[in-house]
Structures are given as C-alpha cells and as structure tokens.
Design a protein around this motif. Sequence first.
Motif, PDB file in Angstrom:
ATOM      1  N   GLY A  62      -4.296   8.798   4.390  1.00 30.68           N
ATOM      2  CA  GLY A  62      -3.766   7.507   3.987  1.00 30.68           C
ATOM      3  C   GLY A  62      -3.316   6.666   5.162  1.00 30.68           C
ATOM      4  N   ARG A  63      -2.651   7.309   6.130  1.00 29.53           N
ATOM      5  CA  ARG A  63      -2.173   6.562   7.302  1.00 29.53           C
ATOM      6  C   ARG A  63      -3.335   6.013   8.117  1.00 29.53           C
ATOM      7  NH1 ARG A  63       1.835  10.770   7.836  1.00 29.53           N
ATOM      8  NH2 ARG A  63       0.549  11.769   9.443  1.00 29.53           N
ATOM      9  N   VAL A  69      -4.511   2.836   6.368  1.00 26.51           N
ATOM     10  CA  VAL A  69      -3.543   1.763   6.586  1.00 26.51           C
ATOM     11  C   VAL A  69      -3.604   1.252   8.022  1.00 26.51           C
ATOM     12  CG1 VAL A  69      -1.074   1.226   6.652  1.00 26.51           C
ATOM     13  CG2 VAL A  69      -2.006   2.530   4.743  1.00 26.51           C
ATOM     14  N   SER A  80       2.401   1.253   5.317  1.00 25.43           N
ATOM     15  CA  SER A  80       2.569   1.810   3.977  1.00 25.43           C
ATOM     16  C   SER A  80       3.947   1.460   3.435  1.00 25.43           C
ATOM     17  CB  SER A  80       2.381   3.331   4.002  1.00 25.43           C
ATOM     18  OG  SER A  80       3.311   3.936   4.883  1.00 25.43           O
ATOM     19  N   ILE A 118       0.856  -1.190   0.000  1.00 27.14           N
ATOM     20  CA  ILE A 118       0.000   0.000   0.000  1.00 27.14           C
ATOM     21  C   ILE A 118       0.890   1.237   0.000  1.00 27.14           C
ATOM     22  CG2 ILE A 118      -1.866   1.247   1.147  1.00 27.14           C
ATOM     23  CD1 ILE A 118      -2.608  -1.297   2.599  1.00 27.14           C
ATOM     24  N   PHE A 119       0.785   2.034  -1.046  1.00 28.76           N
ATOM     25  CA  PHE A 119       1.527   3.285  -1.134  1.00 28.76           C
ATOM     26  C   PHE A 119       0.590   4.453  -0.857  1.00 28.76           C
ATOM     27  CE2 PHE A 119       3.921   0.328  -3.778  1.00 28.76           C
ATOM     28  CZ  PHE A 119       5.238   0.593  -3.425  1.00 28.76           C
ATOM     29  N   ILE A 120       1.094   5.447  -0.144  1.00 30.54           N
ATOM     30  CA  ILE A 120       0.330   6.665   0.140  1.00 30.54           C
ATOM     31  C   ILE A 120       1.056   7.828  -0.523  1.00 30.54           C
ATOM     32  CG2 ILE A 120      -0.553   8.208   1.935  1.00 30.54           C
ATOM     33  CD1 ILE A 120      -0.308   5.822   3.898  1.00 30.54           C
ATOM     34  N   THR A 130      -1.328  12.966   3.950  1.00 31.03           N
ATOM     35  CA  THR A 130      -0.828  11.656   4.361  1.00 31.03           C
ATOM     36  C   THR A 130      -1.584  11.126   5.576  1.00 31.03           C
ATOM     37  OG1 THR A 130       0.898  12.770   5.652  1.00 31.03           O
ATOM     38  CG2 THR A 130       1.474  12.043   3.425  1.00 31.03           C
TER      39      THR A 130
END
Length: 217
Positions: free
Chosen positions: A60-61, A64, A71, A50-52, A57
């Motif tokens: 995204g975090r 995750v 990530s 999983i890329f953010i 961010t």
Amino acid sequence: MKKGIKTSPIRPSTLADINRLADLSSISDKDRPEYIAIFLRLLDPHPKQIFIIGPNTQLGRKIVKLLESQSAPFTIKRSADNERIPHQLVTVTGQDVYIIFTAQKGVKMDKWKNDYLTFVRNIKWGRPYRITGVLPQLYHQRADVEDFKEREAKMSNLFPDLLKECGIDRIITCRLHNPASATDHPQMINIDTTGLIVKEILLKFKNDLSKLAIGAA
C-alpha cells in the motif's frame, strides 16, 4: 535533476521498465503496485483520502508513494467483547475515499476479511462522496468454479457482494484470472495492463516515437 523540473513518480520511466511490465505471461506482486498507481492517477490525478489496511502495508505504501500522496490514518479499537473495529481518524464527509486492501489470498485474507468489511461500514457512516476498494488481486478467483450455464463465477463474487452490502461503490482490481469474475454491482474495474503500457509509451516516449516514424517514412 535541474531545479524546477519534476519527473513523474509513475513508472515505467525507461524502455527496460516497459519491457518488463509488458510481459503479460505473469504479473508478480512486485509489479502490481505500479499498474495500480498508473491507473489510479488516470482516474484521479490527486487522490487525497487513501487508507491502507491489511498485513502487507509495504504494498500500500508503494502505491501511495508512486501517487505522491499520503495514507490517511485509522486505528483498530477493541469492543467490550474484544472484537476488532477499524475506524478512521479523519473526516471522510463528502470525500472521494480509496481503501487499499493489502491481503488478497490465503490465510491472511481469511484473517483480515472481517476487518475490511467493518472498516468499509465505518467509512460509509462518515457519509463520503464515494468509496473505492482497491484489490490488487480478487479474493477466491483462483479457486473459483464457473457456472457455465449462466456464465457467472460462483465464489469470486462473494467478497464484492459483501463489500457492496457494507457500502462500497466500486472496486478496482488488477488482471482478473477469469473475466467472468467481474461484477456490475458494485462496479468492478479490471485494469487493462496492456492498455496502460501503450498509454505510458505514448506519454513518455512520444518524441522518440515521432523520430522513428519520420525515419521510417
């Protein structure tokens, strides 16, 4: 919490959470990560790559963290012409890759759009099994104009088309403003928030629901 008992990281965990998320009059940016995390868990119980990427961010975090994952690392290099080139720092060969694009609208999206496309291209060169783009909100959909004759959106499919050309295989988004904005190539999955809430109720409160059903009978 008793030793050996692990609670699910995915909300909603209480009826109050369900009532909040089930309010379909609006979905705030605060709630979107929870819907996305629930849906991704249904697609892939243990997503590894999983890329953010993007300015938010924290969004995204949160996704995750809810997935109890981590990530994947990447860097942004500079070319001889001082162009930004995002590049992964881990191998993606044969992997099921997820990329969370954390800027979805406005000036920030305009700034990051080229980074997104370049990053997808670099991931594709790594020969992954599949690339899934996670868009909490679809770009352009609020300012879109629909072609009523063809029943197709004119602007909101621009970014998905660009992502497809760069190598993305499917897109996941949360609550399309206009269902006509969905694309077939690449496949676009529009998260059914109502369905997710029903599944969460059945999963987390099935014992309570059984008691209610017995009492009603």
